[in-house]
Motif scaffolding. Structure first.
Motif, PDB file in Angstrom:
ATOM      1  N   ALA A  94       0.843  -1.202   0.000  1.00  0.00           N
ATOM      2  CA  ALA A  94       0.000   0.000   0.000  1.00  0.00           C
ATOM      3  C   ALA A  94       0.876   1.249   0.000  1.00  0.00           C
ATOM      4  O   ALA A  94       1.148   1.862   1.027  1.00  0.00           O
ATOM      5  CB  ALA A  94      -0.920  -0.007   1.226  1.00  0.00           C
ATOM      6  N   GLY A  95       1.349   1.610  -1.188  1.00  0.00           N
ATOM      7  CA  GLY A  95       2.205   2.780  -1.329  1.00  0.00           C
ATOM      8  C   GLY A  95       1.407   4.001  -1.745  1.00  0.00           C
ATOM      9  O   GLY A  95       0.183   3.996  -1.764  1.00  0.00           O
ATOM     10  N   CYS A  96       2.134   5.074  -2.096  1.00  0.00           N
ATOM     11  CA  CYS A  96       1.475   6.301  -2.553  1.00  0.00           C
ATOM     12  C   CYS A  96       2.285   6.866  -3.711  1.00  0.00           C
ATOM     13  O   CYS A  96       3.408   7.336  -3.508  1.00  0.00           O
ATOM     14  CB  CYS A  96       1.392   7.319  -1.420  1.00  0.00           C
ATOM     15  N   PRO A  97       1.760   6.803  -4.937  1.00  0.00           N
ATOM     16  CA  PRO A  97       2.492   7.319  -6.093  1.00  0.00           C
ATOM     17  C   PRO A  97       2.907   8.784  -5.933  1.00  0.00           C
ATOM     18  O   PRO A  97       4.004   9.161  -6.351  1.00  0.00           O
ATOM     19  CB  PRO A  97       1.496   7.151  -7.249  1.00  0.00           C
ATOM     20  N   MET A  98       2.039   9.601  -5.318  1.00  0.00           N
ATOM     21  CA  MET A  98       2.405  11.010  -5.135  1.00  0.00           C
ATOM     22  C   MET A  98       3.618  11.149  -4.215  1.00  0.00           C
ATOM     23  O   MET A  98       4.524  11.946  -4.478  1.00  0.00           O
ATOM     24  CB  MET A  98       1.238  11.809  -4.565  1.00  0.00           C
ATOM     25  N   ALA A  99       3.654  10.369  -3.140  1.00  0.00           N
ATOM     26  CA  ALA A  99       4.797  10.422  -2.226  1.00  0.00           C
ATOM     27  C   ALA A  99       6.083  10.038  -2.955  1.00  0.00           C
ATOM     28  O   ALA A  99       7.164  10.559  -2.643  1.00  0.00           O
ATOM     29  CB  ALA A  99       4.567   9.493  -1.038  1.00  0.00           C
ATOM     30  N   ASP A 100       5.961   9.146  -3.945  1.00  0.00           N
ATOM     31  CA  ASP A 100       7.135   8.696  -4.703  1.00  0.00           C
ATOM     32  C   ASP A 100       7.587   9.722  -5.743  1.00  0.00           C
ATOM     33  O   ASP A 100       8.646   9.552  -6.356  1.00  0.00           O
ATOM     34  CB  ASP A 100       6.830   7.367  -5.401  1.00  0.00           C
ATOM     35  N   MET A 101       6.797  10.765  -5.959  1.00  0.00           N
ATOM     36  CA  MET A 101       7.139  11.765  -6.978  1.00  0.00           C
ATOM     37  C   MET A 101       8.160  12.792  -6.499  1.00  0.00           C
ATOM     38  O   MET A 101       8.610  13.624  -7.286  1.00  0.00           O
ATOM     39  CB  MET A 101       5.864  12.477  -7.466  1.00  0.00           C
ATOM     40  N   VAL A 102       8.475  12.780  -5.215  1.00  0.00           N
ATOM     41  CA  VAL A 102       9.490  13.707  -4.704  1.00  0.00           C
ATOM     42  C   VAL A 102      10.633  12.889  -4.119  1.00  0.00           C
ATOM     43  O   VAL A 102      10.409  11.874  -3.458  1.00  0.00           O
ATOM     44  CB  VAL A 102       8.899  14.682  -3.659  1.00  0.00           C
ATOM     45  N   ASN A 103      11.869  13.308  -4.393  1.00  0.00           N
ATOM     46  CA  ASN A 103      13.037  12.592  -3.896  1.00  0.00           C
ATOM     47  C   ASN A 103      13.956  13.530  -3.124  1.00  0.00           C
ATOM     48  O   ASN A 103      13.921  14.750  -3.322  1.00  0.00           O
ATOM     49  CB  ASN A 103      13.796  11.927  -5.051  1.00  0.00           C
ATOM     50  N   VAL A 104      14.766  12.973  -2.260  1.00  0.00           N
ATOM     51  CA  VAL A 104      15.619  13.757  -1.373  1.00  0.00           C
ATOM     52  C   VAL A 104      16.621  14.610  -2.152  1.00  0.00           C
ATOM     53  O   VAL A 104      16.793  15.801  -1.858  1.00  0.00           O
ATOM     54  CB  VAL A 104      16.352  12.832  -0.372  1.00  0.00           C
ATOM     55  N   ASP A 105      17.264  14.039  -3.158  1.00  0.00           N
ATOM     56  CA  ASP A 105      18.257  14.798  -3.928  1.00  0.00           C
ATOM     57  C   ASP A 105      17.632  16.019  -4.594  1.00  0.00           C
ATOM     58  O   ASP A 105      18.203  17.120  -4.562  1.00  0.00           O
ATOM     59  CB  ASP A 105      18.892  13.901  -5.002  1.00  0.00           C
ATOM     60  N   GLY A 106      16.466  15.808  -5.196  1.00  0.00           N
ATOM     61  CA  GLY A 106      15.777  16.911  -5.863  1.00  0.00           C
ATOM     62  C   GLY A 106      15.379  18.003  -4.881  1.00  0.00           C
ATOM     63  O   GLY A 106      15.511  19.200  -5.169  1.00  0.00           O
ATOM     64  N   LEU A 107      14.891  17.601  -3.719  1.00  0.00           N
ATOM     65  CA  LEU A 107      14.484  18.578  -2.714  1.00  0.00           C
ATOM     66  C   LEU A 107      15.688  19.347  -2.180  1.00  0.00           C
ATOM     67  O   LEU A 107      15.626  20.566  -1.997  1.00  0.00           O
ATOM     68  CB  LEU A 107      13.736  17.878  -1.572  1.00  0.00           C
ATOM     69  N   ARG A 108      16.786  18.652  -1.950  1.00  0.00           N
ATOM     70  CA  ARG A 108      18.004  19.322  -1.463  1.00  0.00           C
ATOM     71  C   ARG A 108      18.512  20.354  -2.475  1.00  0.00           C
ATOM     72  O   ARG A 108      18.964  21.438  -2.099  1.00  0.00           O
ATOM     73  CB  ARG A 108      19.084  18.288  -1.157  1.00  0.00           C
ATOM     74  N   LYS A 109      18.445  20.019  -3.751  1.00  0.00           N
ATOM     75  CA  LYS A 109      18.866  20.959  -4.799  1.00  0.00           C
ATOM     76  C   LYS A 109      17.968  22.193  -4.807  1.00  0.00           C
ATOM     77  O   LYS A 109      18.435  23.331  -4.982  1.00  0.00           O
ATOM     78  CB  LYS A 109      18.840  20.273  -6.167  1.00  0.00           C
ATOM     79  N   LEU A 110      16.682  21.983  -4.620  1.00  0.00           N
ATOM     80  CA  LEU A 110      15.728  23.106  -4.584  1.00  0.00           C
ATOM     81  C   LEU A 110      15.984  23.986  -3.364  1.00  0.00           C
ATOM     82  O   LEU A 110      15.916  25.222  -3.445  1.00  0.00           O
ATOM     83  CB  LEU A 110      14.302  22.556  -4.574  1.00  0.00           C
ATOM     84  N   LYS A 111      16.289  23.364  -2.235  1.00  0.00           N
ATOM     85  CA  LYS A 111      16.618  24.117  -1.016  1.00  0.00           C
ATOM     86  C   LYS A 111      17.884  24.954  -1.216  1.00  0.00           C
ATOM     87  O   LYS A 111      17.971  26.099  -0.768  1.00  0.00           O
ATOM     88  CB  LYS A 111      16.796  23.157   0.166  1.00  0.00           C
ATOM     89  N   ALA A 112      18.871  24.390  -1.896  1.00  0.00           N
ATOM     90  CA  ALA A 112      20.114  25.118  -2.159  1.00  0.00           C
ATOM     91  C   ALA A 112      19.871  26.316  -3.082  1.00  0.00           C
ATOM     92  O   ALA A 112      20.514  27.363  -2.948  1.00  0.00           O
ATOM     93  CB  ALA A 112      21.138  24.180  -2.780  1.00  0.00           C
ATOM     94  N   LYS A 113      18.929  26.149  -4.003  1.00  0.00           N
ATOM     95  CA  LYS A 113      18.591  27.221  -4.948  1.00  0.00           C
ATOM     96  C   LYS A 113      17.807  28.349  -4.279  1.00  0.00           C
ATOM     97  O   LYS A 113      17.867  29.505  -4.717  1.00  0.00           O
ATOM     98  CB  LYS A 113      17.764  26.608  -6.094  1.00  0.00           C
ATOM     99  N   HIS A 114      17.085  28.006  -3.218  1.00  0.00           N
ATOM    100  CA  HIS A 114      16.268  28.995  -2.485  1.00  0.00           C
ATOM    101  C   HIS A 114      16.619  28.925  -0.991  1.00  0.00           C
ATOM    102  O   HIS A 114      15.819  28.442  -0.179  1.00  0.00           O
ATOM    103  CB  HIS A 114      14.782  28.701  -2.698  1.00  0.00           C
ATOM    104  N   PRO A 115      17.806  29.414  -0.618  1.00  0.00           N
ATOM    105  CA  PRO A 115      18.293  29.249   0.760  1.00  0.00           C
ATOM    106  C   PRO A 115      17.461  29.951   1.834  1.00  0.00           C
ATOM    107  O   PRO A 115      17.545  29.577   3.010  1.00  0.00           O
ATOM    108  CB  PRO A 115      19.715  29.821   0.702  1.00  0.00           C
TER     109      PRO A 115
END
Length: 312
Positions: A94-115
């Motif tokens: 019982a997974g969640c496709p939406m939860a799988d659409m975000v990944n740690v690397d991508g989020l970290r890159k976005l955080k670095a772009k918007h400190p």
């Protein structure tokens, strides 16, 4: 033959319910069920609710075992908030496709772009993403959470549709991730137009995880719990419902005198529906599958969840 099969199924369910009661007492267990679960699961749950209510119950319970009838990220949230409890899920698929659409690397890159931005994450996300988050939210408290954050710039993950809705209710700038709920995103304007023509006296109630153009058509827009409360208290007797069809159980329970028409037959989350009564009983018999969250992840994720629970 069909009548015989139904009778056999009913007898099997009675036996399963009796066994479940024995196991609950033996294990000191509590059953939490999301509103999107099958009727047979919701019938035996100690608490039914949306993600927010069930997270609260998990944090507060005295039970030694929590059986979470929902999808995997919900079980993770329960384990994070109640680390000393055993948390079971009837079917680990019982997974969640939406939860799988975000990944740690991508989020970290976005955080670095918007400190200077703070990260607000919808609870429909993995423990690893919550660990990278300043504060979590649910659809029922998203706007309040956004307003509580000490930043005018917000990185919002993972649901773009809910993010679009929240953006309409705040002056803060949302940097929105491109995820979405497969089930809610299936509902189209054409579906709603056809249903409104078929049921001209019905009100359209819709979840903000649906597409923006669909949400705009709503007579009422709100979280699962808000939709349930609205329909229960409304003088209207007929509704077109724009959220997952498992909510029909609670809607009919609250208002047996009202009619509910789901906006499309595709408003069914297959991941929520993999859980059933037989698997629930087996989980308590075998004490498997158990939810595990690595301590280093859980410690960070807990902060974002506890901050959410503190927002009034």
């Amino acid at each position: 033959m069909e009548a015989l099969a139904l009778e056999r199924k009913a007898e099997q369910n009675r036996e399963l319910r009796e066994r479940l009661m024995e196991l609950k007492k033996e294990r000191n267990a509590i059953i939490l069920a999301h509103y999107y679960q099958r009727d047979e699961i919701q019938e035996v749950a100690d608490f039914r609710g949306d993600s927010f209510l069930l997270a609260q119950k998990a944090a507060q319970t005295d039970a030694e075992v929590i059986v979470f009838c929902g999808v995997h990220f919900m079980g993770e949230s329960a384990k994070i908030l109640a680390p000393n409890k055993t948390v079971l899920i009837p079917d680990e698929r019982a997974g969640c496709p939406m939860a799988d659409m975000v990944n740690v690397d991508g989020l970290r890159k976005l955080k670095a772009k918007h400190p200077n931005a703070k990260v607000v994450t919808y609870i429909n996300s993995s423990a690893e993403i919550k660990a990278e988050t300043d504060i979590c939210c649910t659809s029922s408290n998203a706007v309040k959470v956004i307003q509580s954050v000490d930043s005018d710039e917000i990185i919002w993950v993972p649901d773009k549709n809910l993010g679009h809705y929240v953006q309409q209710h705040t002056d803060k700038k949302l940097i929105i991730w491109e995820g979405y709920c497969n089930t809610h995103d299936m509902l189209t304007v054409k579906d709603v137009v056809e249903m409104k023509a078929k049921y001209p006296h019905a009100e359209f109630v819709v979840h903000p995880e649906c597409r923006p153009e669909v949400v705009e058509m709503g007579d009422f827009v709100g979280s699962t719990t808000a939709i349930l409360e609205y329909c229960k208290n409304s003088t209207t007797k007929e509704f077109i419902v724009g959220t997952e069809d498992g909510t029909g159980y609670q809607l009919r329970l609250d208002s047996p005198d009202k009619s509910f028409h789901f906006a499309t037959k595709f408003l069914v989350c297959p991941n929520m529906k993999v859980n059933n009564l037989k698997k629930l009983v087996k989980a308590l018999e075998t004490m498997k599958p158990q939810i595990y969250v690595p301590p280093v992840v859980a410690e960070k994720a807990r902060i974002s969840l506890e901050r959410m629970l503190q927002v009034k």
